[in-house]
Design a protein around this motif. Structure first.
Motif, mmCIF file in Angstrom:
data_model
loop_
_atom_site.group_PDB
_atom_site.id
_atom_site.type_symbol
_atom_site.label_atom_id
_atom_site.label_comp_id
_atom_site.label_asym_id
_atom_site.label_seq_id
_atom_site.Cartn_x
_atom_site.Cartn_y
_atom_site.Cartn_z
ATOM 1 N N GLU A 257 -3.989 8.970 3.106
ATOM 2 C CA GLU A 257 -4.630 7.667 2.979
ATOM 3 C C GLU A 257 -3.727 6.728 2.187
ATOM 4 O O GLU A 257 -3.009 7.132 1.269
ATOM 5 C CB GLU A 257 -5.985 7.801 2.270
ATOM 6 C CG GLU A 257 -6.699 6.463 2.143
ATOM 7 C CD GLU A 257 -8.184 6.585 1.863
ATOM 8 O OE1 GLU A 257 -8.640 7.710 1.593
ATOM 9 O OE2 GLU A 257 -8.874 5.550 1.927
ATOM 10 N N LEU A 258 -3.803 5.451 2.557
ATOM 11 C CA LEU A 258 -3.045 4.425 1.838
ATOM 12 C C LEU A 258 -3.948 3.787 0.787
ATOM 13 O O LEU A 258 -5.114 3.493 1.052
ATOM 14 C CB LEU A 258 -2.534 3.363 2.815
ATOM 15 C CG LEU A 258 -1.427 3.857 3.750
ATOM 16 C CD1 LEU A 258 -1.191 2.867 4.884
ATOM 17 C CD2 LEU A 258 -0.144 4.075 2.965
ATOM 18 N N TYR A 259 -3.392 3.581 -0.379
ATOM 19 C CA TYR A 259 -4.134 2.988 -1.494
ATOM 20 C C TYR A 259 -3.453 1.716 -1.947
ATOM 21 O O TYR A 259 -2.259 1.510 -1.723
ATOM 22 C CB TYR A 259 -4.195 3.963 -2.675
ATOM 23 C CG TYR A 259 -5.004 5.205 -2.399
ATOM 24 C CD1 TYR A 259 -6.345 5.282 -2.753
ATOM 25 C CD2 TYR A 259 -4.410 6.319 -1.794
ATOM 26 C CE1 TYR A 259 -7.084 6.422 -2.506
ATOM 27 C CE2 TYR A 259 -5.151 7.463 -1.543
ATOM 28 C CZ TYR A 259 -6.488 7.504 -1.907
ATOM 29 O OH TYR A 259 -7.215 8.628 -1.662
ATOM 30 N N ARG A 260 -4.245 0.874 -2.604
ATOM 31 C CA ARG A 260 -3.706 -0.270 -3.324
ATOM 32 C C ARG A 260 -4.115 -0.139 -4.778
ATOM 33 O O ARG A 260 -5.054 0.561 -5.116
ATOM 34 C CB ARG A 260 -4.296 -1.592 -2.785
ATOM 35 C CG ARG A 260 -3.881 -1.930 -1.388
ATOM 36 C CD ARG A 260 -4.576 -3.208 -0.941
ATOM 37 N NE ARG A 260 -4.804 -3.180 0.494
ATOM 38 C CZ ARG A 260 -3.879 -3.491 1.400
ATOM 39 N NH1 ARG A 260 -2.684 -3.858 0.982
ATOM 40 N NH2 ARG A 260 -4.141 -3.429 2.678
ATOM 41 N N THR B 190 -4.459 5.152 7.208
ATOM 42 C CA THR B 190 -3.661 6.322 6.872
ATOM 43 C C THR B 190 -2.273 6.165 7.468
ATOM 44 O O THR B 190 -2.037 5.335 8.338
ATOM 45 C CB THR B 190 -4.287 7.615 7.440
ATOM 46 O OG1 THR B 190 -4.385 7.485 8.859
ATOM 47 C CG2 THR B 190 -5.647 7.884 6.848
ATOM 48 N N THR B 191 -1.385 6.995 6.960
ATOM 49 C CA THR B 191 -0.038 7.028 7.526
ATOM 50 C C THR B 191 0.348 8.473 7.751
ATOM 51 O O THR B 191 0.039 9.346 6.928
ATOM 52 C CB THR B 191 0.995 6.377 6.596
ATOM 53 O OG1 THR B 191 2.295 6.542 7.162
ATOM 54 C CG2 THR B 191 0.976 7.017 5.221
ATOM 55 N N ALA C 125 0.859 -1.187 0.000
ATOM 56 C CA ALA C 125 0.000 0.000 0.000
ATOM 57 C C ALA C 125 0.893 1.235 0.000
ATOM 58 O O ALA C 125 2.039 1.182 0.446
ATOM 59 C CB ALA C 125 -0.920 0.009 1.223
ATOM 60 N N PHE C 126 0.348 2.339 -0.507
ATOM 61 C CA PHE C 126 1.179 3.524 -0.711
ATOM 62 C C PHE C 126 0.293 4.752 -0.732
ATOM 63 O O PHE C 126 -0.911 4.670 -0.991
ATOM 64 C CB PHE C 126 1.945 3.402 -2.030
ATOM 65 C CG PHE C 126 1.100 2.903 -3.161
ATOM 66 C CD1 PHE C 126 0.312 3.768 -3.889
ATOM 67 C CD2 PHE C 126 1.056 1.544 -3.477
ATOM 68 C CE1 PHE C 126 -0.492 3.313 -4.921
ATOM 69 C CE2 PHE C 126 0.243 1.076 -4.510
ATOM 70 C CZ PHE C 126 -0.530 1.958 -5.230
ATOM 71 N N THR C 127 0.892 5.889 -0.476
ATOM 72 C CA THR C 127 0.145 7.145 -0.531
ATOM 73 C C THR C 127 0.220 7.718 -1.949
ATOM 74 O O THR C 127 1.049 7.310 -2.761
ATOM 75 C CB THR C 127 0.733 8.181 0.440
ATOM 76 O OG1 THR C 127 2.023 8.571 -0.043
ATOM 77 C CG2 THR C 127 0.882 7.600 1.842
#
Lengths: 216, 216
Positions: free
Chosen positions: B195-198, B185-186, B148-150
DNA sequence: GTAATAGTGTCTTTCAGACAGTATTCA
DNA sequence: TGAATACTGTCTGAAAGACACTATTAC
């Protein structure tokens, strides 16, 4: 270090020659003992792949002078009953008027309408993808029309390649900067004579052209 | 008909593993008797090209589990002094954090900043083209970031891949439909948590995304 | 509070796409 | 004249890109 001591595969080439006839993309085929197939041959010693592709096309279909692009190496060890044969699939394009008398199979949204021998149907699908990519980047990069052509002829070509109707005014605005007008016109259409254009070498189409050609 | 009686070439594979470090695309290299080069190996009997690529990468660089894409067969008969060797260039991508201790060479607008052995510099250029094409079609298709990443991390990745600054709001609108938000979130960035997305599997980016990424 | 980053509403300009108009030929 | 085709001016809706504003954290 000596060169590989492993057994070596046979290496072949197969060529999907695409053309447009009756407003439809078609692929050149030959009849072989394995059924209807793409023209192909084994690579000779020291030969380059593109030269083998040219030789296969000249020998088996009587076609010369085309440009070839690699579209993928087919490497399933069991793809050929005769043994371990890798085959590099190529794509080329030609004007229908330049074709000698050869077999043609129409393509339905990129796929052959009848099965081809070996994995040649998959090769054709990759070939169409590659053709579409190159026709999205440049105006008529592979001489599928004659030396000069009208915008109507060009649009009909793109409609066949992308299997999609294209609006004539937007199409014109997308491709016009990739062309150079000859001063000449042709009145073959019956109405007002259309100007003849040539491809402008190295001219890239706008990035948005691909969105028009490929549709929503 | 018997299988080709012609002499057969040795067939090899070489792999350009791309990653992003210091906001720059880099390629994994290994030291060999021929100088700095891409990891590669000869094809074993009955082996598929992608399996040979995986074996080369595991053996010579300690990297496993990547996806490989063919980018072209290099077939100059004199490309290898040891004899007639064809080599299929592959591309793969990996997160920098997943890399073991390997050699890395930064790329300047797609080209290695230092010469590689054989024709490996050309292979890298084709590999970058292929990577850019796939990143134009989908959001982060090759796992160059973590699970996951922002959006900031994703944008920095795209800026490195395309060697171009991208506006954050337009970038967001182009890629957001290709992602799924985890609820998490990070706050690693220091400000408001992101927010973290995939990646959303099989989601295509809009056709216009390529125009943004590649620029005018 | 300030600093820093995330995310979004809005404005403007641009352009795709549609439509209709003018232009030029042939019958 | 009318039919047919070539080309182009213009309108509209949508969206890219720019800008600024709000939101949420750490200090």
């Amino acid at each position: 270090m000596a060169l590989s001591d492993f057994p070596r595969p046979s290496v072949a080439v197969d060529v999907a020659v695409l053309t447009v006839c009756d407003d439809t993309l078609q692929v050149v085929t030959v009849e072989s003992q394995f059924g209807t197939a793409l023209p192909g041959t084994f690579l000779h010693e020291g030969e380059r792949l593109r030269d083998a592709a040219a030789r296969a096309l000249s020998t088996k279909a009587g076609i010369d002078g085309l440009d070839f692009h690699q579209v993928g190496m087919f490497d399933d060890p069991r793809r050929d009953d005769r043994g371990w044969v890798l085959s590099m699939a190529h794509v080329a394009a030609i004007a229908y008027e330049s074709l000698p008398d050869v077999g043609l199979i129409p393509l339905e949204s990129g796929f052959p309408t009848v099965g081809l021998a070996f994995d040649h149907s998959q090769m054709v699908a990759l070939a169409v993808d590659d053709l579409r990519r190159r026709y999205s980047d440049q105006a008529e990069p592979s001489s599928m029309l004659g030396e000069a052509f009208t915008l109507l002829e060009l649009r009909r070509l793109y409609e066949a390649i992308f299997d999609r109707e294209l609006p004539k005014d937007t199409f014109r605005r997308q491709v016009i900067d990739g062309l150079v007008g000859t001063g000449e016109t042709t009145s073959a259409g019956g109405g007002r004579p259309a100007e003849l254009y040539r491809r402008k070498p190295d001219a890239q189409l706008p990035r948005t052209a691909a969105a028009l050609f490929r549709g929503p």
